[in-house]
Design a protein around this motif. Structure first.
Motif, PDB file in Angstrom:
ATOM      1  N   UNK A   1       0.834  -1.205   0.000  1.00  0.00           N
ATOM      2  CA  UNK A   1       0.000   0.000   0.000  1.00  0.00           C
ATOM      3  C   UNK A   1       0.866   1.252   0.000  1.00  0.00           C
ATOM      4  N   UNK A   2       1.960   1.219   0.773  1.00  0.00           N
ATOM      5  CA  UNK A   2       2.845   2.374   0.815  1.00  0.00           C
ATOM      6  C   UNK A   2       3.487   2.655  -0.529  1.00  0.00           C
ATOM      7  N   UNK A   3       3.953   1.608  -1.207  1.00  0.00           N
ATOM      8  CA  UNK A   3       4.566   1.787  -2.525  1.00  0.00           C
ATOM      9  C   UNK A   3       3.553   2.307  -3.535  1.00  0.00           C
ATOM     10  N   UNK A   4       2.367   1.736  -3.526  1.00  0.00           N
ATOM     11  CA  UNK A   4       1.335   2.194  -4.462  1.00  0.00           C
ATOM     12  C   UNK A   4       0.964   3.653  -4.191  1.00  0.00           C
ATOM     13  N   UNK A   5       0.902   4.017  -2.922  1.00  0.00           N
ATOM     14  CA  UNK A   5       0.573   5.401  -2.570  1.00  0.00           C
ATOM     15  C   UNK A   5       1.670   6.354  -3.010  1.00  0.00           C
ATOM     16  N   UNK A   6       2.924   5.943  -2.826  1.00  0.00           N
ATOM     17  CA  UNK A   6       4.013   6.809  -3.267  1.00  0.00           C
ATOM     18  C   UNK A   6       4.004   6.951  -4.786  1.00  0.00           C
ATOM     19  N   UNK A   7       3.622   5.895  -5.502  1.00  0.00           N
ATOM     20  CA  UNK A   7       3.505   6.008  -6.953  1.00  0.00           C
ATOM     21  C   UNK A   7       2.391   6.981  -7.343  1.00  0.00           C
ATOM     22  N   UNK A   8       1.279   6.960  -6.598  1.00  0.00           N
ATOM     23  CA  UNK A   8       0.201   7.920  -6.876  1.00  0.00           C
ATOM     24  C   UNK A   8       0.695   9.341  -6.624  1.00  0.00           C
ATOM     25  N   UNK A   9       1.433   9.526  -5.537  1.00  0.00           N
ATOM     26  CA  UNK A   9       2.038  10.824  -5.230  1.00  0.00           C
ATOM     27  C   UNK A   9       2.995  11.213  -6.361  1.00  0.00           C
ATOM     28  N   UNK A  10       3.811  10.257  -6.810  1.00  0.00           N
ATOM     29  CA  UNK A  10       4.808  10.519  -7.855  1.00  0.00           C
ATOM     30  C   UNK A  10       4.147  10.857  -9.188  1.00  0.00           C
TER      31      UNK A  10
ATOM     32  N   UNK B   1      -6.099   7.926  -3.576  1.00  0.00           N
ATOM     33  CA  UNK B   1      -6.673   9.247  -3.869  1.00  0.00           C
ATOM     34  C   UNK B   1      -5.992  10.333  -3.038  1.00  0.00           C
ATOM     35  N   UNK B   2      -5.816  10.051  -1.735  1.00  0.00           N
ATOM     36  CA  UNK B   2      -5.174  11.025  -0.850  1.00  0.00           C
ATOM     37  C   UNK B   2      -3.734  11.296  -1.273  1.00  0.00           C
ATOM     38  N   UNK B   3      -3.024  10.240  -1.692  1.00  0.00           N
ATOM     39  CA  UNK B   3      -1.637  10.399  -2.110  1.00  0.00           C
ATOM     40  C   UNK B   3      -1.540  11.265  -3.366  1.00  0.00           C
ATOM     41  N   UNK B   4      -2.452  11.060  -4.297  1.00  0.00           N
ATOM     42  CA  UNK B   4      -2.449  11.885  -5.505  1.00  0.00           C
ATOM     43  C   UNK B   4      -2.689  13.350  -5.152  1.00  0.00           C
ATOM     44  N   UNK B   5      -3.633  13.585  -4.241  1.00  0.00           N
ATOM     45  CA  UNK B   5      -3.903  14.967  -3.824  1.00  0.00           C
ATOM     46  C   UNK B   5      -2.698  15.579  -3.122  1.00  0.00           C
ATOM     47  N   UNK B   6      -2.012  14.772  -2.291  1.00  0.00           N
ATOM     48  CA  UNK B   6      -0.807  15.276  -1.617  1.00  0.00           C
ATOM     49  C   UNK B   6       0.253  15.655  -2.644  1.00  0.00           C
ATOM     50  N   UNK B   7       0.416  14.824  -3.659  1.00  0.00           N
ATOM     51  CA  UNK B   7       1.406  15.117  -4.688  1.00  0.00           C
ATOM     52  C   UNK B   7       1.115  16.405  -5.426  1.00  0.00           C
ATOM     53  N   UNK B   8      -0.157  16.671  -5.676  1.00  0.00           N
ATOM     54  CA  UNK B   8      -0.541  17.907  -6.370  1.00  0.00           C
ATOM     55  C   UNK B   8      -0.325  19.132  -5.492  1.00  0.00           C
ATOM     56  N   UNK B   9      -0.516  18.967  -4.191  1.00  0.00           N
ATOM     57  CA  UNK B   9      -0.406  20.112  -3.287  1.00  0.00           C
ATOM     58  C   UNK B   9       0.985  20.392  -2.768  1.00  0.00           C
ATOM     59  N   UNK B  10       1.906  19.454  -2.981  1.00  0.00           N
ATOM     60  CA  UNK B  10       3.268  19.609  -2.469  1.00  0.00           C
ATOM     61  C   UNK B  10       4.124  20.458  -3.395  1.00  0.00           C
ATOM     62  N   UNK B  11       5.265  20.896  -2.872  1.00  0.00           N
ATOM     63  CA  UNK B  11       6.277  21.511  -3.733  1.00  0.00           C
ATOM     64  C   UNK B  11       6.748  20.461  -4.738  1.00  0.00           C
ATOM     65  N   UNK B  12       7.445  20.913  -5.782  1.00  0.00           N
ATOM     66  CA  UNK B  12       7.910  19.986  -6.814  1.00  0.00           C
ATOM     67  C   UNK B  12       9.173  19.312  -6.304  1.00  0.00           C
ATOM     68  N   UNK B  13       9.056  18.067  -5.844  1.00  0.00           N
ATOM     69  CA  UNK B  13      10.168  17.378  -5.196  1.00  0.00           C
ATOM     70  C   UNK B  13      11.358  17.087  -6.114  1.00  0.00           C
ATOM     71  N   UNK B  14      11.170  16.836  -7.413  1.00  0.00           N
ATOM     72  CA  UNK B  14      12.349  16.619  -8.266  1.00  0.00           C
ATOM     73  C   UNK B  14      13.310  17.801  -8.263  1.00  0.00           C
ATOM     74  N   UNK B  15      12.806  18.993  -7.970  1.00  0.00           N
ATOM     75  CA  UNK B  15      13.653  20.184  -7.985  1.00  0.00           C
ATOM     76  C   UNK B  15      14.229  20.558  -6.637  1.00  0.00           C
ATOM     77  N   UNK B  16      14.010  19.724  -5.606  1.00  0.00           N
ATOM     78  CA  UNK B  16      14.508  20.045  -4.273  1.00  0.00           C
ATOM     79  C   UNK B  16      16.017  19.838  -4.192  1.00  0.00           C
ATOM     80  N   UNK B  17      16.667  20.626  -3.350  1.00  0.00           N
ATOM     81  CA  UNK B  17      18.105  20.482  -3.114  1.00  0.00           C
ATOM     82  C   UNK B  17      18.296  19.450  -2.009  1.00  0.00           C
ATOM     83  N   UNK B  18      18.247  18.168  -2.379  1.00  0.00           N
ATOM     84  CA  UNK B  18      18.258  17.096  -1.391  1.00  0.00           C
ATOM     85  C   UNK B  18      19.558  17.058  -0.590  1.00  0.00           C
ATOM     86  N   UNK B  19      20.670  17.382  -1.231  1.00  0.00           N
ATOM     87  CA  UNK B  19      21.939  17.380  -0.506  1.00  0.00           C
ATOM     88  C   UNK B  19      21.903  18.353   0.664  1.00  0.00           C
ATOM     89  N   UNK B  20      21.277  19.523   0.452  1.00  0.00           N
ATOM     90  CA  UNK B  20      21.194  20.527   1.513  1.00  0.00           C
ATOM     91  C   UNK B  20      20.149  20.151   2.560  1.00  0.00           C
TER      92      UNK B  20
END
Length: 235
Positions: free
Chosen positions: A142-151, A182-201
């Motif tokens: 369920x966690x993996x599927x939810x993260x894919x919906x977020x992604x 459904x909730x994961x998809x909504x979270x993904x839409x409402x979040x900042x764009x994670x691919x552009x985050x400065x993960x190292x920092x």
């Protein structure tokens, strides 16, 4: 750059194999690659226009190298993203290098792509488990599927969308699964764009602070559903 050719039959075959064995990670990459289309190019163009993206490309950063230094990550404060990530990876008995190997086994990492495009593709792959930690979705089914919906909400990759749609359809008698997706998809839409985050920092900063900055919201509470073939968690 010409669009990547869509290969629906390859996607269906990989999806059937994934449904038979949800732990066969390489099949996820097969589906994503078969139906990705221009989503990767669109994401790359967006990334290179950001301040962080320009800096990452200029410095030729390797997120994989940073995430593979488990000793350094565990030396960070216990409440930091980096420390929590290292604990997560140890508990799940996985590694950033293992994810990279699974991706390569699926034929990703096209050597004909320009170096900057390959760097971004590798970076997007390598941040997957950071997204697990930041969002609070586990590596259970369920966690993996939810993260894919977020992604999917973040990347609009049709391959990811196809996997999520298939899981959603098969979960027609499992309302918790459908609600989570459904909730994961909504979270993904409402979040900042994670691919552009400065993960190292972000690695050295408190996890809760990172969650607030990226607007992902609090981690969900749910019952994990582990597959029968999933490895036992480390104690």
């Amino acid at each position: 750059m010409p669009p990547q050719r869509m290969r629906p039959l390859a996607a269906f075959r990989a999806m059937r194999a994934l449904l038979r064995n949800p732990d066969e990670t390489a099949r996820v990459f097969d589906v994503i690659s078969a139906l990705g289309g221009r989503s990767g190019e669109r994401a790359f163009e967006r990334f290179r226009r950001t301040e962080t993206g320009a800096r990452v490309l200029a410095e030729q950063r390797s997120l994989l190298a940073v995430l593979s230094d488990r000793e350094r990550l565990l030396a960070l404060p216990p409440e930091s993203l980096g420390h929590r990530y290292a604990e997560f990876m140890g508990r799940e008995r996985i590694s950033a290098a293992g994810l990279a190997e699974a991706s390569l086994a699926a034929g990703n990492g096209d050597p004909t792509l320009p170096p900057e495009r390959r760097l971004f593709g590798a970076r997007l792959r390598d941040m997957h488990d950071l997204w697990h930690v930041v969002t609070g979705y586990g590596r259970d089914l369920l966690g993996e599927a939810s993260l894919l919906a977020f992604s999917y909400a973040q990347t609009r990759n049709r391959g990811i969308g196809f996997i999520v749609a298939t899981v959603f359809w098969r979960a027609r008698r499992a309302p918790e699964f459908r609600r989570m997706l459904r909730d994961a998809f909504r979270r993904g839409r409402g979040s900042a764009w994670l691919p552009g985050a400065d993960w190292e920092a972000l690695l050295a900063r408190p996890l809760e602070e990172v969650r607030a900055e990226l607007r992902v919201g609090p981690p969900p509470r749910y019952t994990e559903h582990r597959s029968s073939g999933a490895p036992a968690l480390a104690t």
